[in-house]
Design a protein around this motif. Structure first.
Motif, PDB file in Angstrom:
ATOM      1  N   LEU A   1       0.856  -1.177   0.000  1.00  0.00           N
ATOM      2  CA  LEU A   1       0.000   0.000   0.000  1.00  0.00           C
ATOM      3  C   LEU A   1       0.893   1.227   0.000  1.00  0.00           C
ATOM      4  O   LEU A   1       1.812   1.335   0.833  1.00  0.00           O
ATOM      5  CB  LEU A   1      -0.915   0.008   1.231  1.00  0.00           C
ATOM      6  CG  LEU A   1      -1.907   1.172   1.328  1.00  0.00           C
ATOM      7  CD1 LEU A   1      -2.920   1.100   0.196  1.00  0.00           C
ATOM      8  CD2 LEU A   1      -2.615   1.156   2.672  1.00  0.00           C
ATOM      9  N   GLY A   2       0.632   2.152  -0.915  1.00  0.00           N
ATOM     10  CA  GLY A   2       1.486   3.332  -0.968  1.00  0.00           C
ATOM     11  C   GLY A   2       0.896   4.430  -1.825  1.00  0.00           C
ATOM     12  O   GLY A   2      -0.192   4.299  -2.386  1.00  0.00           O
ATOM     13  N   ILE A   3       1.635   5.541  -1.925  1.00  0.00           N
ATOM     14  CA  ILE A   3       1.213   6.699  -2.726  1.00  0.00           C
ATOM     15  C   ILE A   3       2.238   6.923  -3.827  1.00  0.00           C
ATOM     16  O   ILE A   3       3.450   6.953  -3.565  1.00  0.00           O
ATOM     17  CB  ILE A   3       1.091   7.967  -1.857  1.00  0.00           C
ATOM     18  CG1 ILE A   3      -0.043   7.802  -0.846  1.00  0.00           C
ATOM     19  CG2 ILE A   3       0.845   9.189  -2.722  1.00  0.00           C
ATOM     20  CD1 ILE A   3      -0.195   8.967   0.097  1.00  0.00           C
ATOM     21  N   ALA A   4       1.734   7.089  -5.059  1.00  0.00           N
ATOM     22  CA  ALA A   4       2.603   7.356  -6.208  1.00  0.00           C
ATOM     23  C   ALA A   4       2.320   8.753  -6.742  1.00  0.00           C
ATOM     24  O   ALA A   4       1.182   9.229  -6.724  1.00  0.00           O
ATOM     25  CB  ALA A   4       2.379   6.306  -7.289  1.00  0.00           C
ATOM     26  N   TYR A   5       3.369   9.401  -7.205  1.00  0.00           N
ATOM     27  CA  TYR A   5       3.239  10.723  -7.824  1.00  0.00           C
ATOM     28  C   TYR A   5       3.947  10.683  -9.164  1.00  0.00           C
ATOM     29  O   TYR A   5       5.092  10.217  -9.269  1.00  0.00           O
ATOM     30  CB  TYR A   5       3.857  11.803  -6.941  1.00  0.00           C
ATOM     31  CG  TYR A   5       3.899  13.171  -7.594  1.00  0.00           C
ATOM     32  CD1 TYR A   5       2.742  13.889  -7.828  1.00  0.00           C
ATOM     33  CD2 TYR A   5       5.119  13.729  -7.997  1.00  0.00           C
ATOM     34  CE1 TYR A   5       2.770  15.139  -8.426  1.00  0.00           C
ATOM     35  CE2 TYR A   5       5.162  14.984  -8.606  1.00  0.00           C
ATOM     36  CZ  TYR A   5       3.980  15.677  -8.818  1.00  0.00           C
ATOM     37  OH  TYR A   5       4.013  16.912  -9.418  1.00  0.00           O
ATOM     38  N   THR A   6       3.254  11.161 -10.201  1.00  0.00           N
ATOM     39  CA  THR A   6       3.866  11.215 -11.521  1.00  0.00           C
ATOM     40  C   THR A   6       3.556  12.554 -12.176  1.00  0.00           C
ATOM     41  O   THR A   6       2.454  13.082 -12.026  1.00  0.00           O
ATOM     42  CB  THR A   6       3.364  10.050 -12.412  1.00  0.00           C
ATOM     43  OG1 THR A   6       3.988  10.134 -13.698  1.00  0.00           O
ATOM     44  CG2 THR A   6       1.855  10.093 -12.593  1.00  0.00           C
ATOM     45  N   VAL A   7       4.538  13.124 -12.863  1.00  0.00           N
ATOM     46  CA  VAL A   7       4.354  14.402 -13.535  1.00  0.00           C
ATOM     47  C   VAL A   7       5.238  14.447 -14.765  1.00  0.00           C
ATOM     48  O   VAL A   7       6.360  13.929 -14.765  1.00  0.00           O
ATOM     49  CB  VAL A   7       4.694  15.580 -12.591  1.00  0.00           C
ATOM     50  CG1 VAL A   7       6.150  15.549 -12.156  1.00  0.00           C
ATOM     51  CG2 VAL A   7       4.360  16.912 -13.255  1.00  0.00           C
TER      52      VAL A   7
END
Length: 414
Positions: free
Chosen positions: A95-101
């Motif tokens: 379980l985690g948080i991903a950030y993409t830009v």
């Protein structure tokens, strides 16, 4: 025009009934379905701009998974120094948080924002154009209704005159001064005029329904006569016309689309980050990563070039569209000015014809009363007089309609 205004003022009724023309225009601009639809397009365009701008900041994703393997797996990748024992399990979850830009797209996203801005401006200009179109349509129908009502009033007055003549003939028949055929001819003329009045009534109902639709209403009530005459504007500059402006914005949008496609010749660079925990064997392990990746299209068998050429053709088409719009506007302007001059000349000519018809009618009435003329001559003179009166009424409203048409060509609403 100044010489013709007194004529129009005399012919127009002065009694006010209810809804004025400008009130009808304002209601239509507020309630017309096409106007309301265009307004929603503006709001959609605003939301699209907001979406494109905020899309440049990337996105966060909550990610999770659960996997059962056939053999035990380590909770995290094995990295030096290797410690024993290493936690492992066949059932592993995370379980985690991903950030993409996207940090570089060959300026594609920048052009997307600009295109969205142009689409909003186009929607606003289309709204202005729709308002001008609706305003002219409302005024044109309004004038037609008033013209028909005046013609109906004139025909009713004609029937009253015929009924008076009918009574005189009936008395003449009793005294032996008039033949019965004269009575039949008058009655036939009355029946003919009654049919014309019924036709006018039907046309008024149809036009009232069309006006109600434009105004977004079920009923429009009584219409008030025109008291304020529209002014003719001598300005014929169409370079800032709303239709030309729209055509130019379309070309600008086509150019932005070409620039967007040019971005495909640059690499696309992304930043990706993740923070989370893996779970298994009754334990958990923290895991995070940050990375940069890029994609660069090197060869696609000419698909990219074909799309770019197609977009460039769109720019060329838009340029031609601007010139076409200018020519179309010039044609409409010439037509509008010609309509105004034609209506003015028709008013002048019909005034003279009406005066002549009035004198002929008076002469034929005297001739019939003295027995020198026939009922046919009298009715023919009456019909000619009423026809001239009807033509003058129509010409008067044609002039008003032509002036409002000129305003529409120039893109004016008020």
């Amino acid at each position: 025009m100044k010489k013709l205004l007194p004529v129009i003022a005399v012919l127009l009724p002065i009694t006010a009934y209810g809804l004025t023309m400008e009130e009808a225009v304002n209601i239509a601009i507020k309630n017309n379905p096409d106007i309301l639809i265009t307004q929603t397009k503006i709001r959609s365009a605003e939301m699209n701009i907001k979406s494109k701008k905020r899309g440049k900041f990337g996105k966060f994703l909550l990610k999770g998974s659960y996997t059962r393997y056939n053999i035990p797996r380590t909770l995290t990748p094995i990295v030096p120094p290797i410690l024993s024992p290493v936690p492992s399990d066949r059932n592993i979850g995370n379980l985690g948080i991903a950030y993409t830009v996207n940090i570089f797209s060959g300026f594609s996203k920048t052009e997307d924002v600009k295109i969205a801005g142009l689409e909003k401006r186009l929607a606003e200009d289309f709204l202005q154009l729709s308002k001008a179109q609706i305003a002219y349509n409302v005024r044109s129908i309004y004038l037609k209704i008033l013209s028909l009502k005046e013609n109906r009033r004139a025909l009713s007055s004609y029937i009253n005159a015929l009924n008076t003549l009918k009574k005189e003939i009936q008395i003449g028949i009793k005294t032996g001064k008039r033949p019965e055929i004269d009575l039949l001819k008058v009655e036939a003329e009355i029946a003919k005029i009654n049919t014309e009045i019924e036709t006018i009534n039907g046309n008024i109902k149809i036009l009232r329904s069309a006006l109600a639709f434009l105004m977004g209403k079920k009923d429009i009530g009584e219409l008030e006569p025109i008291n304020n005459k529209p002014k003719e504007t001598t300005d014929t500059d169409l370079t800032k016309n709303i239709r030309v402006k729209i055509a130019r914005l379309q070309m600008e949008k086509s150019k932005k689309f070409v620039k967007k496609l040019m971005s495909s010749y640059f690499p696309s660079i992304n930043l990706d980050a993740y923070y989370g925990r893996n779970y298994g064997a009754g334990e958990s392990a923290k895991l995070w990563q940050v990375g940069i990746s890029f994609n660069w299209l090197l060869f696609d068998f000419g698909s990219r070039e074909a799309k770019l050429e197609m977009a460039k053709e769109g720019v060329l088409s838009s340029k031609i569209g601007i010139e076409k719009e200018k020519l179309s506007l010039q044609k409409s302007l010439t037509e509008a000015l010609a309509k105004i001059e034609t209506a003015k000349e028709k008013i002048k000519g019909t005034e003279k014809e009406l005066e002549l018809a009035r004198k002929v009618k008076e002469i034929e009435k005297v001739r019939y009363e003295t027995g020198a003329g026939t009922i046919y001559d009298l009715l023919n003179a009456e019909a000619r007089f009423e026809s001239a009166k009807s033509q003058l009424i129509t010409a008067k409203y044609d002039l008003l309609d032509a002036i409002y048409y000129l305003k529409f060509v120039k893109g004016e609403v008020k």
